[in-house]
Design an enzyme around this catalytic site. Structure first.
Site, mmCIF file in Angstrom:
data_model
loop_
_atom_site.group_PDB
_atom_site.id
_atom_site.type_symbol
_atom_site.label_atom_id
_atom_site.label_comp_id
_atom_site.label_asym_id
_atom_site.label_seq_id
_atom_site.Cartn_x
_atom_site.Cartn_y
_atom_site.Cartn_z
ATOM 1 N N CYS A 28 10.348 -5.454 3.364
ATOM 2 C CA CYS A 28 8.938 -5.636 3.011
ATOM 3 C C CYS A 28 8.812 -6.180 1.591
ATOM 4 O O CYS A 28 8.035 -7.103 1.330
ATOM 5 C CB CYS A 28 8.178 -4.315 3.099
ATOM 6 N N CYS A 62 10.579 0.102 1.681
ATOM 7 C CA CYS A 62 11.120 -0.852 2.649
ATOM 8 C C CYS A 62 11.616 -2.116 1.938
ATOM 9 O O CYS A 62 10.825 -2.930 1.477
ATOM 10 C CB CYS A 62 10.036 -1.187 3.665
#
Length: 55
Positions: free
Chosen positions: A33, A30
């Site tokens: 993230c 991600c």
């Protein structure tokens, strides 16, 4: 202090205590993230003893 590496076995131990705990749920694939991680480390460094971050 750095971001704690939390597992299912250590979750309760990591979030207990008097300081605030920010739990970051993330995935290695991600991109948002991964982009957020340095900002979380800055927050932990700015509030030593008052904020814990666990991922």
């Amino acid at each position: 202090m750095t971001i704690l590496e939390t597992t299912q076995a250590t979750f309760h131990q990591d979030v207990e205590g008097d300081s605030l705990v920010l739990v970051d749920f993330w995935a290695p694939w991600c991109a948002p993230c991964l982009a957020l991680a340095p900002h979380l480390e800055t927050l932990v460094a700015d509030y030593p003893g008052r904020l814990k971050c666990s991922s």
